[in-house]
Write a protein that holds these residues in place. Sequence first.
Motif, PDB file in Angstrom:
ATOM      1  N   THR A   1       0.790  -1.234   0.000  1.00 20.03           N
ATOM      2  CA  THR A   1       0.000   0.000   0.000  1.00 20.03           C
ATOM      3  C   THR A   1       0.824   1.288   0.000  1.00 20.03           C
ATOM      4  O   THR A   1       0.291   2.342  -0.354  1.00 20.03           O
ATOM      5  N   LEU A   2       2.069   1.227   0.420  1.00 20.01           N
ATOM      6  CA  LEU A   2       2.837   2.461   0.595  1.00 20.01           C
ATOM      7  C   LEU A   2       4.270   2.309   0.088  1.00 20.01           C
ATOM      8  O   LEU A   2       4.844   1.218   0.185  1.00 20.01           O
TER       9      LEU A   2
ATOM     10  N   GLY B   1      -2.586   2.031   6.291  1.00 20.30           N
ATOM     11  CA  GLY B   1      -2.852   1.536   4.946  1.00 20.30           C
ATOM     12  C   GLY B   1      -3.932   0.471   4.943  1.00 20.30           C
ATOM     13  O   GLY B   1      -4.078  -0.292   5.907  1.00 20.30           O
ATOM     14  N   VAL B   2      -4.696   0.469   3.852  1.00 19.04           N
ATOM     15  CA  VAL B   2      -5.751  -0.535   3.657  1.00 19.04           C
ATOM     16  C   VAL B   2      -5.530  -1.107   2.259  1.00 19.04           C
ATOM     17  O   VAL B   2      -5.327  -0.340   1.303  1.00 19.04           O
TER      18      VAL B   2
ATOM     19  N   HIS C   1     -10.134  -3.313  -0.456  1.00 20.42           N
ATOM     20  CA  HIS C   1     -10.972  -3.125   0.736  1.00 20.42           C
ATOM     21  C   HIS C   1     -11.186  -1.642   1.064  1.00 20.42           C
ATOM     22  O   HIS C   1     -11.686  -1.313   2.131  1.00 20.42           O
ATOM     23  N   ARG C   2     -10.805  -0.783   0.145  1.00 26.58           N
ATOM     24  CA  ARG C   2     -10.929   0.664   0.407  1.00 26.58           C
ATOM     25  C   ARG C   2     -12.336   1.179   0.140  1.00 26.58           C
ATOM     26  O   ARG C   2     -13.121   0.536  -0.551  1.00 26.58           O
TER      27      ARG C   2
ATOM     28  N   GLY D   1     -14.980   2.380   4.796  1.00 24.44           N
ATOM     29  CA  GLY D   1     -14.952   2.870   6.164  1.00 24.44           C
ATOM     30  C   GLY D   1     -13.871   2.251   7.036  1.00 24.44           C
ATOM     31  O   GLY D   1     -13.770   2.568   8.229  1.00 24.44           O
ATOM     32  N   VAL D   2     -13.037   1.387   6.426  1.00 25.96           N
ATOM     33  CA  VAL D   2     -12.017   0.700   7.234  1.00 25.96           C
ATOM     34  C   VAL D   2     -10.905   1.669   7.660  1.00 25.96           C
ATOM     35  O   VAL D   2     -10.494   1.688   8.825  1.00 25.96           O
ATOM     36  N   GLY D   3     -10.454   2.508   6.717  1.00 26.22           N
ATOM     37  CA  GLY D   3      -9.385   3.459   7.042  1.00 26.22           C
ATOM     38  C   GLY D   3      -9.799   4.398   8.162  1.00 26.22           C
ATOM     39  O   GLY D   3      -9.038   4.655   9.100  1.00 26.22           O
TER      40      GLY D   3
ATOM     41  N   VAL E   1       1.678  13.592   5.074  1.00 20.67           N
ATOM     42  CA  VAL E   1       0.992  12.944   3.955  1.00 20.67           C
ATOM     43  C   VAL E   1       1.488  13.585   2.658  1.00 20.67           C
ATOM     44  O   VAL E   1       1.737  14.795   2.616  1.00 20.67           O
TER      45      VAL E   1
ATOM     46  N   SER F   1      -6.981  11.201  -1.463  1.00 22.21           N
ATOM     47  CA  SER F   1      -7.934  10.408  -0.667  1.00 22.21           C
ATOM     48  C   SER F   1      -7.549  10.402   0.809  1.00 22.21           C
ATOM     49  O   SER F   1      -8.412  10.515   1.689  1.00 22.21           O
ATOM     50  N   ALA F   2      -6.245  10.296   1.089  1.00 19.50           N
ATOM     51  CA  ALA F   2      -5.816  10.306   2.499  1.00 19.50           C
ATOM     52  C   ALA F   2      -6.045  11.698   3.113  1.00 19.50           C
ATOM     53  O   ALA F   2      -6.542  11.813   4.240  1.00 19.50           O
TER      54      ALA F   2
ATOM     55  N   ASN G   1      -8.295  13.857   2.276  1.00 20.52           N
ATOM     56  CA  ASN G   1      -9.749  13.943   2.530  1.00 20.52           C
ATOM     57  C   ASN G   1     -10.112  13.232   3.827  1.00 20.52           C
ATOM     58  O   ASN G   1     -10.877  13.747   4.638  1.00 20.52           O
ATOM     59  N   MET G   2      -9.577  12.025   3.976  1.00 22.04           N
ATOM     60  CA  MET G   2      -9.908  11.244   5.180  1.00 22.04           C
ATOM     61  C   MET G   2      -9.482  12.008   6.434  1.00 22.04           C
ATOM     62  O   MET G   2     -10.259  12.131   7.385  1.00 22.04           O
ATOM     63  N   TYR G   3      -8.269  12.549   6.424  1.00 23.00           N
ATOM     64  CA  TYR G   3      -7.778  13.259   7.619  1.00 23.00           C
ATOM     65  C   TYR G   3      -8.619  14.506   7.889  1.00 23.00           C
ATOM     66  O   TYR G   3      -8.939  14.805   9.036  1.00 23.00           O
TER      67      TYR G   3
ATOM     68  N   ARG H   1     -11.753  14.994   7.056  1.00 23.08           N
ATOM     69  CA  ARG H   1     -13.065  14.553   7.564  1.00 23.08           C
ATOM     70  C   ARG H   1     -12.989  14.195   9.047  1.00 23.08           C
ATOM     71  O   ARG H   1     -13.979  14.284   9.761  1.00 23.08           O
TER      72      ARG H   1
HETATM   73  C1  COA Z   1      -5.976   6.468   2.828  1.00 21.17           C
HETATM   74  C2  COA Z   1      -6.624   5.089   3.059  1.00 21.17           C
HETATM   75  C3  COA Z   1      -6.009   4.462   4.313  1.00 21.17           C
HETATM   76  C4  COA Z   1      -8.126   5.286   3.262  1.00 21.17           C
HETATM   77  O1  COA Z   1      -8.682   4.014   3.578  1.00 21.17           O
HETATM   78  P1  COA Z   1     -10.183   3.640   3.227  1.00 21.17           P
HETATM   79  O2  COA Z   1     -10.521   2.391   3.943  1.00 21.17           O
HETATM   80  O3  COA Z   1     -10.401   3.665   1.761  1.00 21.17           O
HETATM   81  O4  COA Z   1     -10.928   4.891   3.886  1.00 21.17           O
HETATM   82  P2  COA Z   1     -12.474   4.989   4.267  1.00 21.17           P
HETATM   83  O5  COA Z   1     -13.302   4.121   3.381  1.00 21.17           O
HETATM   84  O6  COA Z   1     -12.614   4.818   5.724  1.00 21.17           O
HETATM   85  O7  COA Z   1     -12.765   6.497   3.891  1.00 21.17           O
HETATM   86  C5  COA Z   1     -12.474   7.529   4.821  1.00 21.17           C
HETATM   87  C6  COA Z   1     -12.506   8.859   4.112  1.00 21.17           C
HETATM   88  O8  COA Z   1     -11.426   8.946   3.192  1.00 21.17           O
HETATM   89  C7  COA Z   1     -11.820   9.717   2.064  1.00 21.17           C
HETATM   90  N1  COA Z   1     -11.633   8.881   0.880  1.00 21.17           N
HETATM   91  C8  COA Z   1     -11.464   7.548   0.852  1.00 21.17           C
HETATM   92  N2  COA Z   1     -11.268   7.145  -0.428  1.00 21.17           N
HETATM   93  C9  COA Z   1     -11.329   8.248  -1.195  1.00 21.17           C
HETATM   94  C10 COA Z   1     -11.182   8.489  -2.581  1.00 21.17           C
HETATM   95  N3  COA Z   1     -10.935   7.499  -3.453  1.00 21.17           N
HETATM   96  N4  COA Z   1     -11.278   9.769  -3.004  1.00 21.17           N
HETATM   97  C11 COA Z   1     -11.518  10.773  -2.167  1.00 21.17           C
HETATM   98  N5  COA Z   1     -11.647  10.595  -0.821  1.00 21.17           N
HETATM   99  C12 COA Z   1     -11.559   9.357  -0.353  1.00 21.17           C
HETATM  100  C13 COA Z   1     -13.250  10.112   2.268  1.00 21.17           C
HETATM  101  O9  COA Z   1     -13.254  11.410   2.837  1.00 21.17           O
HETATM  102  C14 COA Z   1     -13.737   9.107   3.273  1.00 21.17           C
HETATM  103  O10 COA Z   1     -14.722   9.606   4.111  1.00 21.17           O
HETATM  104  P3  COA Z   1     -16.266   9.520   3.673  1.00 21.17           P
HETATM  105  O11 COA Z   1     -16.485   8.124   3.178  1.00 21.17           O
HETATM  106  O12 COA Z   1     -16.954   9.807   4.967  1.00 21.17           O
HETATM  107  O13 COA Z   1     -16.421  10.535   2.641  1.00 21.17           O
HETATM  108  C15 COA Z   1      -6.419   4.167   1.812  1.00 21.17           C
HETATM  109  O14 COA Z   1      -6.827   4.859   0.669  1.00 21.17           O
HETATM  110  C16 COA Z   1      -5.004   3.671   1.628  1.00 21.17           C
HETATM  111  O15 COA Z   1      -4.586   2.683   2.215  1.00 21.17           O
HETATM  112  N6  COA Z   1      -4.224   4.362   0.775  1.00 21.17           N
HETATM  113  C17 COA Z   1      -2.845   3.938   0.494  1.00 21.17           C
HETATM  114  C18 COA Z   1      -1.974   4.152   1.689  1.00 21.17           C
HETATM  115  C19 COA Z   1      -1.973   5.601   2.116  1.00 21.17           C
HETATM  116  O16 COA Z   1      -2.013   6.508   1.298  1.00 21.17           O
HETATM  117  N7  COA Z   1      -1.921   5.817   3.437  1.00 21.17           N
HETATM  118  C20 COA Z   1      -1.876   7.146   4.009  1.00 21.17           C
HETATM  119  C21 COA Z   1      -0.489   7.642   3.973  1.00 21.17           C
HETATM  120  S1  COA Z   1      -0.299   9.200   4.815  1.00 21.17           S
END
Ligand code: COA
Length: 165
Positions: free
Chosen positions: A31-32, A91-92, A96-97, A100-102, A125, A131-132, A134-136, A138
Amino acid sequence: MQSALRQVGDYIIRRCQSEDLGEVITVNLATLPEHYSDYFFESILKELPESFVVAELNSHVVGYIMCKIEFGFSNFKKLGFVKKGHVVSVGVLEEHRGKGVGKALMLEGINGVISRGGDEIYLEVRVSNGSAINMYERLGFFIKSRLKSYYRDGEDAFLMAIELD
Ligand SMILES: CC(C)(COP(=O)(O)OP(=O)(O)OC[C@H]1O[C@@H](n2cnc3c(N)ncnc32)[C@H](O)[C@@H]1OP(=O)(O)O)[C@@H](O)C(=O)NCCC(=O)NCCS
């Protein structure tokens, strides 16, 4: 077996055990681009087990978060040294992304830092990792600064942080 901290659909969110580290490392590699020695994973698990959390599906690890506790200057202009949680890695697996797992891993990682009396949490980050970021956001993290050429390939990082109270 560790008991579940929470459940997201079929995914069990629970604390990591040393037997999980092999699969955690596999998820990290998939994942990273930032990888670490086996010893590093072991030492983080020993140091802050409350914030080393995995997502499990069908008895396999599909995601993880690991954090550290550090003392240093506040990202929120508090005076003196503060106790800061540092999200080292999360990382997920791709398939499985978006379920809501992240977010669940982050919330449990944050809970672990709160249980240790942390004042705030920060992380780095890649500026391109929408996407990350956005997650942070949120979850309530703010971009505090931009770290020039933070990554080995020259990409900048955003330093993001959240205050805990
Ligand atoms: C970042 C990561 C951990 C998110 O995991 P995930 O399980 O997909 O996240 P979630 O399903 O819980 O989503 C959480 C929030 O992330 C954001 N998000 C997730 N996927 C997204 C996408 N493809 N585009 C935009 N925002 C996204 C959304 O804001 C989402 O919240 P919401 O569903 O309430 O709108 C995953 O994408 C990942 O493993 N990425 C590769 C590793 C990485 O980049 N890690 C972070 C390094 S700093």
